[in-house]
Design a protein around this motif. Sequence first.
Motif, PDB file in Angstrom:
ATOM      1  N   VAL A 276     -46.047  70.257  15.870  1.00 30.99           N
ATOM      2  CA  VAL A 276     -46.968  69.171  16.111  1.00 30.99           C
ATOM      3  C   VAL A 276     -46.475  68.043  15.787  1.00 30.99           C
ATOM      4  CG1 VAL A 276     -49.034  68.530  14.913  1.00 30.99           C
ATOM      5  CG2 VAL A 276     -48.765  70.838  15.670  1.00 30.99           C
TER       6      VAL A 276
ATOM      7  N   ARG B  71     -52.322  69.116  20.692  1.00 26.07           N
ATOM      8  CA  ARG B  71     -50.862  69.380  20.886  1.00 26.07           C
ATOM      9  C   ARG B  71     -49.992  68.001  20.532  1.00 26.07           C
ATOM     10  NH1 ARG B  71     -46.603  69.384  20.706  1.00 26.07           N
ATOM     11  NH2 ARG B  71     -44.806  70.409  21.642  1.00 26.07           N
ATOM     12  N   HIS B  72     -50.441  66.994  21.067  1.00 28.43           N
ATOM     13  CA  HIS B  72     -49.638  65.759  20.801  1.00 28.43           C
ATOM     14  C   HIS B  72     -50.240  64.765  19.877  1.00 28.43           C
ATOM     15  CE1 HIS B  72     -47.233  67.079  24.406  1.00 28.43           C
ATOM     16  NE2 HIS B  72     -48.484  67.110  25.130  1.00 28.43           N
TER      17      HIS B  72
END
Length: 320
Positions: free
Chosen positions: A38, A138-139
Motif C-alpha cells: 500500500v 490500492r494506490h
Amino acid sequence: MSMKAPASSSYLLLAPLALLVLVVVVFLLPSLDGSQRVGSDGLGGVLCSPRSTGADDYTVAPAAAVAAADPTPTREEPELSLLVGVLTMPKRYERRDIVRLAYALQPEAARARVDVRFVFCRVSDPVDAQLVAMEAIRHGDVVELDCEENMNHGKTYAYLSSVPRLFASTPYDYVMKTDDDTYLRVAALVDELRPKPRDDVYLGYGYAMGGHPMPFMHGMGYVVSWDVASWVSTAEEILARNDTEGPEDLMVGKWLNLAGRGRNRYDLKPRMYDLSWDMDNFRPDTVAVHMLKDNRRWAATFSYFNVTAGIEPSKLHHSP
C-alpha cells in the motif's frame, strides 16, 4: 508393563500446533505483504484510505506520520512541496495505469515532496464507482470532487478551490493542474521551482495574446503557489461573473489578471510543448510534453527518455 500410546495419539497432540501455524500463514503473512504494497508506488508521501465515494471521506495522513512508522533513516527536510493534480475521467483506467507508471519510474526529485493525485468529478456510474474505489484502496491517489464531470465547465475551478480544504493539514508550496495526456518530468519541474518565490507564482507554458506575453498558461500543465489556490477558494467574484464557464486555462488566467494575482509569472517554453504529428520534436531538457493521446505516443515518449533502459535481463520477458 507400560503401554505405548498409539501413533495416532501423537498426531492428535501435534494438531493444535499445526492449526496455529496454519492461522499464522493464512492471516498474518498476507497482512504483512499487503502493508508493504500500500502506497509503495512512488507517488508521494500521503496515504489516502477511502471510506466512501465522497472526496471529504478520504483520510489523509501526513508524510511524517508514514515516516515515523518506517524504521529506515529519516530523509532530509524537503526544500519545497508540490501537489500534482492529474485531471482525468473515471473510464480512462488504462491511461491512468500508464501515467502512474510514468511517475513511479522516474527518479526522485532531490529534497522535494511531490504527491500525484488523479482528479475526477463525481463518479456516478456504479461500475466505475466500484473500479475507482479499488484504485483508491490500492494506490491511495484518487480525489473525487463535488461536480459534474466536464472539461471546460468548472472542473479546474472545483479542483483549485478544493485543494486548500482537502489538504489543509499538509499544505503544499505549489499546486499543479495537468492532464492525463501530459508526460511531466518531475525532477526537471522541481529544479525550475526550487529558486522561485513561494508566493504569488503562476508558471507554465505562457500563451501570448493581445500584445501580452503571458495572459494565461496553456492547459497542458501549470503551477500556482499555495496562496493563489487559497485565494481561488475564497474568491466569490469568480462565481459571480460565471467565470468557471469557458476554456479552463484561459479562464484561470482571467481570474488572476482581474485580481492582480500570480504576478510572479514564468514561461517554460520551449521546455513545455506539444508533441508533433511526426513525434520528432522531443527535447532532452523537457519539463512536460503534451498531446500523448494514444499508447503509440506514450511508447515513443518512454523510448526517447530511456524509461526502460535499466530493465534487468530475464528469461521471463524480452526488453524493448
